[in-house]
Design an enzyme around this catalytic site. Structure first.
Site, PDB file in Angstrom:
ATOM      1  N   LEU A 132      -6.824   1.376  -3.040  1.00 25.45           N
ATOM      2  CA  LEU A 132      -6.136   0.680  -1.953  1.00 25.45           C
ATOM      3  C   LEU A 132      -4.621   0.751  -2.083  1.00 25.45           C
ATOM      4  O   LEU A 132      -3.906   0.590  -1.096  1.00 25.45           O
ATOM      5  CB  LEU A 132      -6.570  -0.790  -1.916  1.00 25.45           C
ATOM      6  N   GLY A 133      -4.117   0.964  -3.277  1.00 29.98           N
ATOM      7  CA  GLY A 133      -2.665   1.033  -3.462  1.00 29.98           C
ATOM      8  C   GLY A 133      -2.321   0.999  -4.933  1.00 29.98           C
ATOM      9  O   GLY A 133      -3.163   0.781  -5.804  1.00 29.98           O
ATOM     10  N   VAL A 139      -4.756  -0.769  -7.517  1.00 33.13           N
ATOM     11  CA  VAL A 139      -5.744  -1.654  -6.895  1.00 33.13           C
ATOM     12  C   VAL A 139      -6.827  -0.815  -6.228  1.00 33.13           C
ATOM     13  O   VAL A 139      -6.531   0.121  -5.477  1.00 33.13           O
ATOM     14  CB  VAL A 139      -5.090  -2.588  -5.857  1.00 33.13           C
ATOM     15  N   ASP A 157       8.218 -12.437  -8.113  1.00 37.11           N
ATOM     16  CA  ASP A 157       8.333 -11.098  -7.520  1.00 37.11           C
ATOM     17  C   ASP A 157       7.857 -11.130  -6.065  1.00 37.11           C
ATOM     18  O   ASP A 157       7.035 -10.311  -5.647  1.00 37.11           O
ATOM     19  CB  ASP A 157       7.531 -10.081  -8.330  1.00 37.11           C
TER      20      ASP A 157
END
Length: 349
Positions: A110-111, A118, A235
């Site tokens: 997913l990324g 992920v 973050d």
């Protein structure tokens, strides 16, 4: 090399020979080279800077002493430049089709970000027992986390804290697992997209005002919930906000958050050194305190959130993606966002 340069510039000591003027010029040059699109760029700042040598000793010794781990959105999170033996076999990064703990089947990437990759995964245990959703998100942590026992213990504690955050605007973290040398988080899986994807797709226009205000309200509620429980995210950025199909924002990556006392504020936090887990910063959204190595406080989250809010309302970063340190040194002032009342603008500014 450019990531290493910025890392050293942000961590320069006051007694170094590099003048402030030259440091500022270098920061501007390197940041301009990096921020060429909306992707978030992250640099991992470590505490072992005293190992940096500045003499003219043997080149091989100097090279070994100046190698550091640096992450960015363009680098594999499983790659490291820390001086390891060239003959050592590196652990293969898990990929689509792999099975972790004989339970989690990785179905789709997913990324990826500064601290891991992920995947969408299928939980075979839940599937067999018909207990809850069978599809989850799995975030596999990068090599620096899995190789440090101290860091893993810290991650376990921080994951437990993240699990205590039950809020509609925060992605729920299930657990931290180990499979061989791999450490990974399991989280709820959502349908939708990242906020940074929406911002990128909307350019050069802005996000529709009604949607922008709904996202802003959700982000504020989620962050307020964490702060009320003494948890600093450290973050906040568009890449760490997920939008559901219904447009509801959910903050994630609280697994690396830091606990602050319930009565603490930013001045309390800056007096404490940041842990290694908290030294991953995104220059375009990090406060001056974070970039200069201070431990995160609530006000650092507020600064990062304000940058995201501005981007939602104005369609651009308040300082054209320059870091807070550069913006401060250049005395930059963000242009007023259109459509805000005087009170709203003063609050954001």
């Amino acid at each position: 090399m450019r990531d290493s340069a910025v890392r050293l510039l942000y961590q320069q000591r006051s007694d170094r020979s590099l003048s402030e003027g030259r440091a500022l010029t270098l920061k501007r040059i390197v940041e301009t080279a990096i921020h060429d699109d909306i992707d978030d760029w992250t640099v991992v700042l470590h505490e072992d800077d005293e190992s940096i040598v500045e003499d003219d000793g043997p080149s091989e010794d100097r090279q070994a002493s100046t190698e550091h781990v640096v992450k960015s959105h363009s680098l594999s999170p499983f790659a490291t430049t820390r001086g390891s033996s060239p003959t050592k076999t590196r652990l293969k990064a898990p990929d689509t089709g792999d099975i972790l703990k004989d339970r989690f089947v990785l179905e789709e990437q997913l990324g990826r970000g500064g601290v891991g990759i992920v995947f969408k995964a299928r939980d075979r245990l839940r599937e067999e027992s018909s207990a809850g959703p069978t599809r989850i998100a799995v975030k596999i942590l990068s090599e620096e986390y899995r190789n440090s026992p101290k860091m893993i213990r810290s991650m376990q504690r921080e994951t437990l804290r993240a699990q205590s955050l039950s809020h509609p605007n925060i992605i729920r973290v299930h657990d931290l697992h180990q499979d061989g040398e791999n450490w990974f988080l399991t989280m709820e899986l959502l349908e939708g997209e990242l906020l940074k994807t929406l911002l990128s797709r909307s350019q050069p226009s802005t996000v529709p005002p009604e949607l922008a205000m709904r996202i802003i309200a959700g982000l504020c509620r989620g962050l307020a919930h964490a702060h009320a429980r003494g948890l600093v995210h450290a973050d906040i950025k568009p890449g760490n906000v997920f939008l559901t199909a219904g447009g509801e924002p959910k903050i994630f990556d609280f697994g690396l958050a830091q606990v602050t006392g319930p009565d603490s504020d930013a001045t309390d936090a800056t007096s404490r050194p940041a842990s290694k887990a908290m030294r991953a910063v995104t220059p375009a959204y990090a406060s001056c305190n974070r970039l200069e190595g201070g431990a995160p406080g609530f006000s650092d989250d507020v600064y990062s959130l304000s940058c995201v809010i501005y981007e939602l309302l104005a369609g651009r970063h308040p300082y054209d993606r320059k870091s807070a340190v550069v913006a401060r040194e250049l005395n930059l002032q963000p242009a007023r966002c259109p459509g805000l009342t005087d009170l709203q603008w003063r609050t954001l500014a």
